[in-house]
Write a protein that holds these residues in place. Structure first.
Motif, PDB file in Angstrom:
ATOM      1  N   GLY A 168      65.212 -31.580   3.140  1.00  0.00           N
ATOM      2  CA  GLY A 168      65.062 -32.966   3.559  1.00  0.00           C
ATOM      3  C   GLY A 168      64.581 -33.901   2.490  1.00  0.00           C
ATOM      4  O   GLY A 168      63.818 -34.842   2.761  1.00  0.00           O
ATOM      5  N   GLY A 169      64.964 -33.665   1.244  1.00  0.00           N
ATOM      6  CA  GLY A 169      64.574 -34.571   0.167  1.00  0.00           C
ATOM      7  C   GLY A 169      63.634 -33.964  -0.832  1.00  0.00           C
ATOM      8  O   GLY A 169      63.534 -34.446  -1.969  1.00  0.00           O
ATOM      9  N   ASP A 170      62.881 -32.934  -0.428  1.00  0.00           N
ATOM     10  CA  ASP A 170      62.080 -32.223  -1.413  1.00  0.00           C
ATOM     11  C   ASP A 170      62.639 -30.807  -1.565  1.00  0.00           C
ATOM     12  O   ASP A 170      63.677 -30.476  -1.007  1.00  0.00           O
ATOM     13  N   LEU A 171      61.961 -29.953  -2.353  1.00  0.00           N
ATOM     14  CA  LEU A 171      62.515 -28.650  -2.680  1.00  0.00           C
ATOM     15  C   LEU A 171      61.549 -27.522  -2.375  1.00  0.00           C
ATOM     16  O   LEU A 171      60.324 -27.685  -2.469  1.00  0.00           O
ATOM     17  N   ALA A 172      62.107 -26.372  -2.042  1.00  0.00           N
ATOM     18  CA  ALA A 172      61.367 -25.113  -2.037  1.00  0.00           C
ATOM     19  C   ALA A 172      61.936 -24.305  -3.196  1.00  0.00           C
ATOM     20  O   ALA A 172      63.153 -24.157  -3.326  1.00  0.00           O
ATOM     21  N   VAL A 173      61.068 -23.816  -4.065  1.00  0.00           N
ATOM     22  CA  VAL A 173      61.500 -23.123  -5.267  1.00  0.00           C
ATOM     23  C   VAL A 173      60.890 -21.729  -5.313  1.00  0.00           C
ATOM     24  O   VAL A 173      59.753 -21.524  -4.877  1.00  0.00           O
ATOM     25  N   THR A 174      61.650 -20.766  -5.821  1.00  0.00           N
ATOM     26  CA  THR A 174      61.144 -19.411  -6.023  1.00  0.00           C
ATOM     27  C   THR A 174      61.282 -19.060  -7.498  1.00  0.00           C
ATOM     28  O   THR A 174      62.332 -19.274  -8.109  1.00  0.00           O
ATOM     29  N   ILE A 175      60.195 -18.539  -8.069  1.00  0.00           N
ATOM     30  CA  ILE A 175      60.137 -18.180  -9.480  1.00  0.00           C
ATOM     31  C   ILE A 175      59.953 -16.672  -9.605  1.00  0.00           C
ATOM     32  O   ILE A 175      59.032 -16.098  -9.007  1.00  0.00           O
ATOM     33  N   TYR A 176      60.810 -16.040 -10.384  1.00  0.00           N
ATOM     34  CA  TYR A 176      60.664 -14.601 -10.654  1.00  0.00           C
ATOM     35  C   TYR A 176      60.051 -14.417 -12.035  1.00  0.00           C
ATOM     36  O   TYR A 176      60.415 -15.083 -12.996  1.00  0.00           O
ATOM     37  N   THR A 177      59.097 -13.487 -12.124  1.00  0.00           N
ATOM     38  CA  THR A 177      58.522 -13.124 -13.412  1.00  0.00           C
ATOM     39  C   THR A 177      58.051 -11.685 -13.367  1.00  0.00           C
ATOM     40  O   THR A 177      57.390 -11.278 -12.417  1.00  0.00           O
ATOM     41  N   ASP A 178      58.407 -10.918 -14.366  1.00  0.00           N
ATOM     42  CA  ASP A 178      57.904  -9.548 -14.454  1.00  0.00           C
ATOM     43  C   ASP A 178      56.855  -9.423 -15.548  1.00  0.00           C
ATOM     44  O   ASP A 178      56.397  -8.317 -15.865  1.00  0.00           O
ATOM     45  N   SER A 179      56.452 -10.571 -16.131  1.00  0.00           N
ATOM     46  CA  SER A 179      55.471 -10.542 -17.219  1.00  0.00           C
ATOM     47  C   SER A 179      54.168 -11.255 -16.874  1.00  0.00           C
ATOM     48  O   SER A 179      53.215 -11.206 -17.659  1.00  0.00           O
ATOM     49  N   LEU A 180      54.095 -11.916 -15.719  1.00  0.00           N
ATOM     50  CA  LEU A 180      52.851 -12.543 -15.278  1.00  0.00           C
ATOM     51  C   LEU A 180      52.219 -11.683 -14.194  1.00  0.00           C
ATOM     52  O   LEU A 180      52.871 -11.349 -13.198  1.00  0.00           O
ATOM     53  N   ASP A 181      50.964 -11.310 -14.381  1.00  0.00           N
ATOM     54  CA  ASP A 181      50.256 -10.496 -13.404  1.00  0.00           C
ATOM     55  C   ASP A 181      49.932 -11.339 -12.167  1.00  0.00           C
ATOM     56  O   ASP A 181      49.115 -12.247 -12.224  1.00  0.00           O
ATOM     57  N   LEU A 182      50.583 -11.030 -11.059  1.00  0.00           N
ATOM     58  CA  LEU A 182      50.363 -11.769  -9.813  1.00  0.00           C
ATOM     59  C   LEU A 182      49.418 -11.032  -8.862  1.00  0.00           C
ATOM     60  O   LEU A 182      49.222 -11.468  -7.731  1.00  0.00           O
ATOM     61  N   SER A 183      48.822  -9.939  -9.330  1.00  0.00           N
ATOM     62  CA  SER A 183      47.998  -9.110  -8.439  1.00  0.00           C
ATOM     63  C   SER A 183      46.753  -9.836  -7.945  1.00  0.00           C
ATOM     64  O   SER A 183      46.227  -9.508  -6.874  1.00  0.00           O
ATOM     65  N   ASP A 184      46.263 -10.822  -8.713  1.00  0.00           N
ATOM     66  CA  ASP A 184      45.062 -11.552  -8.297  1.00  0.00           C
ATOM     67  C   ASP A 184      45.395 -12.928  -7.719  1.00  0.00           C
ATOM     68  O   ASP A 184      44.504 -13.744  -7.494  1.00  0.00           O
ATOM     69  N   VAL A 185      46.673 -13.189  -7.490  1.00  0.00           N
ATOM     70  CA  VAL A 185      47.103 -14.484  -6.940  1.00  0.00           C
ATOM     71  C   VAL A 185      47.147 -14.400  -5.420  1.00  0.00           C
ATOM     72  O   VAL A 185      47.622 -13.416  -4.849  1.00  0.00           O
ATOM     73  N   LYS A 186      46.663 -15.448  -4.760  1.00  0.00           N
ATOM     74  CA  LYS A 186      46.663 -15.511  -3.301  1.00  0.00           C
ATOM     75  C   LYS A 186      47.434 -16.753  -2.851  1.00  0.00           C
ATOM     76  O   LYS A 186      47.651 -17.681  -3.637  1.00  0.00           O
ATOM     77  N   LEU A 187      47.826 -16.751  -1.579  1.00  0.00           N
ATOM     78  CA  LEU A 187      48.457 -17.940  -1.022  1.00  0.00           C
ATOM     79  C   LEU A 187      47.509 -19.123  -1.170  1.00  0.00           C
ATOM     80  O   LEU A 187      46.310 -19.017  -0.898  1.00  0.00           O
ATOM     81  N   GLY A 188      48.034 -20.260  -1.609  1.00  0.00           N
ATOM     82  CA  GLY A 188      47.206 -21.444  -1.824  1.00  0.00           C
ATOM     83  C   GLY A 188      46.733 -21.601  -3.252  1.00  0.00           C
ATOM     84  O   GLY A 188      46.221 -22.669  -3.616  1.00  0.00           O
TER      85      GLY A 188
END
Length: 227
Positions: free
Chosen positions: A19-39
C-alpha cells in the motif's frame, strides 16, 4: 545508534509493496543474528530498520514512505547488496562516529580516481546539506563512517571527496561504486546540533530567557567547536 563500522554485507531477497510502503527481507550468512530480537534495529545501507521477522540467516523489516522518499530503497531490487551493522551497545567500541540511521538525502558518485592503493570518490549532494560536510569531518555513506578529504566549495565545484583504503572497499559495498551510483547520505549529528544551538536565540525571541540565549558564535569558537 550506530558507529558506521560495517559488520557484514547481505542482499535483498524479497521486496513486497504494501500500500505504498515496503516489506523487505535481507539475507546474510556473515552477520551473527543470534543476539538479535524482534524490535531490534539493524542499519541497512545506513538506514535504521526495525526487525519484524527473524530467520536463521535473514531478517525482515518495514520501510516507510518517508524512508522511501529520502533513501535509495525506492530503487533497490532483489539481489541488491547492502551494508549491515547491528545497533551500538554500551560496551561497543566507537570506531567510527555516532550515526543515527536517519538518512538526510541522496549523494551521487561523480568521479572515481586511483590514489596509490586507495581510491578517491568524488560525490555531489543536495545543496542544503553541503554546509554540514566539512574538511576532515565525518559523513555516513550507505552506512559507512568515512572522513571527508576535500570539502564542497567553489574550488571543488561543490563536490566532496572520500578516500577509500583497500580494506574498507573489501568489507563493504564500496567496491561496486562507480560514476552515477546513488548512495544514502547522513551528515554528522554534531553539525546539526550546533546549528540548532546557534539558531535557538532567534527562535526563542518571544519566549522567556533560557540557557540557549547564552549560546553564540563567539562562545562556540572559544570552546573550540568552530574556528
Amino acid at each position: 545508534m550506530f558507529t558506521g563500522i560495517i559488520e557484514a554485507t547481505g542482499h535483498i531477497t524479497a521486496l513486497l509493496n504494501k500500500g505504498g510502503d515496503l516489506a523487505v527481507t535481507i539475507y546474510t550468512d556473515s552477520l551473527d543474528l543470534s543476539d538479535v530480537k524482534l524490535g531490534d534495529s539493524i542499519a541497512t545501507n545506513g538506514v535504521c530498520l526495525t526487525v519484524v521477522a527473524l530467520q536463521q540467516n535473514s531478517f525482515s523489516a518495514d520501510v516507510s514512505k518517508e524512508t522511501l522518499a529520502l533513501t535509495g530503497f525506492v530503487n533497490y531490487k532483489i539481489g541488491q547488496k547492502v551494508n549491515l551493522e547491528k545497533a551500538l551497545t554500551p560496551n561497543s567500541r566507537l570506531g567510527g562516529h555516532l550515526v543515527s540511521g536517519h538518512i538526510d538525502g541522496i549523494a551521487k558518485i561523480v568521479a572515481v580516481e586511483q590514489n596509490a592503493r586507495a581510491i578517491d570518490y568524488w560525490l555531489s549532494a543536495p545543496t542544503q546539506l553541503l554546509k554540514y560536510i566539512p574538511y576532515k569531518g565525518s559523513v555516513c555513506i550507505d552506512g559507512i563512517s568515512l572522513t571527508v578529504n576535500a570539502a564542497p566549495d567553489e574550488e571543488t565545484d561543490n563536490r566532496f571527496k572520500l578516500t577509500i583504503v583497500p580494506h574498507t572497499a573489501e568489507q563493504t559495498t564500496i567496491a561496486d561504486f562507480e560514476v552515477g551510483t546513488s548512495v544514502n547520505l547522513e551528515v554528522d549529528q554534531l553539525a546539526r546540533y550546533l546549528e540548532r544551538l546557534i539558531l535557538a536565540p532567534k527562535l526563542e525571541q518571544n519566549t522567556p530567557q533560557s540557557v540557549s540565549d547564552n549560546v553564540s558564535l563567539d562562545l562556540l569558537a572559544q570552546a573550540g567547536f568552530i574556528k
